[in-house]
Design a protein around this motif. Structure first.
Motif, PDB file in Angstrom:
ATOM      1  N   VAL A   1       0.848  -1.186   0.000  1.00  0.00           N
ATOM      2  CA  VAL A   1       0.000   0.000   0.000  1.00  0.00           C
ATOM      3  C   VAL A   1       0.884   1.235   0.000  1.00  0.00           C
ATOM      4  CG1 VAL A   1      -1.891  -1.176   1.203  1.00  0.00           C
ATOM      5  CG2 VAL A   1      -0.237   0.150   2.522  1.00  0.00           C
ATOM      6  N   ASP A   2       0.358   2.311  -0.534  1.00  0.00           N
ATOM      7  CA  ASP A   2       1.108   3.553  -0.662  1.00  0.00           C
ATOM      8  C   ASP A   2       0.902   4.436   0.565  1.00  0.00           C
ATOM      9  OD1 ASP A   2       2.676   5.533  -1.681  1.00  0.00           O
ATOM     10  OD2 ASP A   2       1.279   6.142  -3.260  1.00  0.00           O
ATOM     11  N   ALA A   3       1.367   3.927   1.707  1.00  0.00           N
ATOM     12  CA  ALA A   3       1.260   4.658   2.976  1.00  0.00           C
ATOM     13  C   ALA A   3       2.313   4.101   3.927  1.00  0.00           C
ATOM     14  CB  ALA A   3      -0.131   4.495   3.579  1.00  0.00           C
ATOM     15  N   THR A   4       2.682   4.908   4.888  1.00  0.00           N
ATOM     16  CA  THR A   4       3.676   4.476   5.873  1.00  0.00           C
ATOM     17  C   THR A   4       3.070   3.443   6.826  1.00  0.00           C
ATOM     18  OG1 THR A   4       3.076   6.162   7.496  1.00  0.00           O
ATOM     19  CG2 THR A   4       4.739   6.774   5.813  1.00  0.00           C
ATOM     20  N   PRO A   5       3.911   2.622   7.456  1.00  0.00           N
ATOM     21  CA  PRO A   5       3.383   1.677   8.446  1.00  0.00           C
ATOM     22  C   PRO A   5       2.591   2.368   9.564  1.00  0.00           C
ATOM     23  CG  PRO A   5       5.619   1.057   7.863  1.00  0.00           C
ATOM     24  CD  PRO A   5       5.349   2.399   7.217  1.00  0.00           C
ATOM     25  N   ASP A   6       3.043   3.548  10.018  1.00  0.00           N
ATOM     26  CA  ASP A   6       2.290   4.270  11.053  1.00  0.00           C
ATOM     27  C   ASP A   6       0.893   4.639  10.571  1.00  0.00           C
ATOM     28  OD1 ASP A   6       4.260   4.203  13.033  1.00  0.00           O
ATOM     29  OD2 ASP A   6       5.144   6.101  12.389  1.00  0.00           O
ATOM     30  N   SER A   7       0.798   5.112   9.328  1.00  0.00           N
ATOM     31  CA  SER A   7      -0.508   5.495   8.784  1.00  0.00           C
ATOM     32  C   SER A   7      -1.435   4.294   8.639  1.00  0.00           C
ATOM     33  CB  SER A   7      -0.339   6.171   7.424  1.00  0.00           C
ATOM     34  OG  SER A   7       0.359   7.378   7.538  1.00  0.00           O
TER      35      SER A   7
ATOM     36  N   GLY B   1       2.484   1.236  14.253  1.00  0.00           N
ATOM     37  CA  GLY B   1       3.396   1.167  13.121  1.00  0.00           C
ATOM     38  C   GLY B   1       3.960  -0.206  12.840  1.00  0.00           C
ATOM     39  N   THR B   2       3.661  -1.191  13.685  1.00  0.00           N
ATOM     40  CA  THR B   2       4.251  -2.523  13.534  1.00  0.00           C
ATOM     41  C   THR B   2       3.211  -3.629  13.413  1.00  0.00           C
ATOM     42  OG1 THR B   2       6.148  -1.807  14.844  1.00  0.00           O
ATOM     43  CG2 THR B   2       5.858  -4.169  14.579  1.00  0.00           C
ATOM     44  N   ALA B   3       2.300  -3.720  14.402  1.00  0.00           N
ATOM     45  CA  ALA B   3       1.375  -4.854  14.428  1.00  0.00           C
ATOM     46  C   ALA B   3       0.122  -4.519  15.223  1.00  0.00           C
ATOM     47  CB  ALA B   3       2.053  -6.076  15.043  1.00  0.00           C
ATOM     48  N   PHE B   4      -0.978  -5.153  14.815  1.00  0.00           N
ATOM     49  CA  PHE B   4      -2.249  -5.051  15.513  1.00  0.00           C
ATOM     50  C   PHE B   4      -2.901  -6.434  15.417  1.00  0.00           C
ATOM     51  CE2 PHE B   4      -6.834  -4.119  15.723  1.00  0.00           C
ATOM     52  CZ  PHE B   4      -6.869  -3.379  16.894  1.00  0.00           C
TER      53      PHE B   4
END
Length: 180
Positions: A28-34, A92-95
């Motif tokens: 996806v075209d977004a940062t991991p935080d986003s 930014g890493t995992a959910f």
């Protein structure tokens, strides 16, 4: 030698759960935080998922371990409510969450986010934790559920990627969506 009879309340008791898991990935075209912000706002899942809706945290809860939420699921013309508990919330890493709660859950969903280039690889995993009559009465029922959930995960990831791409600004700058 004595034969054991299957438990009539749970005919799937004792099955090997290893085949009842999958992982799907998408860029996806977004940062991991986003992406984390989007996924951890569970009320947004119906934006992308073909089989979930009406999802919301319990009053006062939010995207942290121990938080609880409920939502509606749809499959084959049926609809039901599930109750889940967040078991991992690393911005930014995992959910991750467990349907049915951490102590007695049936299914675990994991989302992981890894930076790649200007965007992220989003990984969605599903794993059956225990057999339960609510999942069906036969091995075929559980296989069918797993296949349905894998198709749903693929659709969800693709819809998420498209949704993010549609929200890019015309100048090519990414918008950071904060949902908290």
């Amino acid at each position: 030698m004595t034969a054991t009879c299957p438990d009539p309340r749970n005919p799937l008791a004792g099955i090997d759960l290893a085949p009842f898991a999958f992982t799907r990935r998408c860029w996806v075209d977004a940062t991991p935080d986003s992406v984390y912000d989007l996924i951890s706002d569970v009320s947004l899942i119906e934006t992308w998922s073909p089989s979930a809706g009406g999802v919301s945290y319990a009053p006062g809860d939010g995207p942290w371990a121990g938080a609880r939420f409920s939502g509606r699921n749809r499959r084959d013309g049926r609809e039901w409510v599930t109750h889940s508990e967040v078991v991992r919330a690393d911005p930014g890493t995992a959910f991750a969450f467990v349907v049915g709660g951490a102590d007695d859950g049936i299914v675990r969903w994991d989302w992981r986010f890894h930076e790649q280039g200007r965007g992220s690889i989003v990984q969605q995993s599903w794993r059956l934790l225990r057999a339960d009559p609510i999942l069906g009465d036969t091995l075929q029922d559980v296989h069918s559920l797993r296949d349905h959930m894998a198709d749903s995960a693929e659709s969800t990831l693709l819809a998420l990627a498209e949704w993010i791409a549609d929200r890019r600004t015309p100048a090519g700058h990414r918008t950071r969506t904060r949902t908290r």
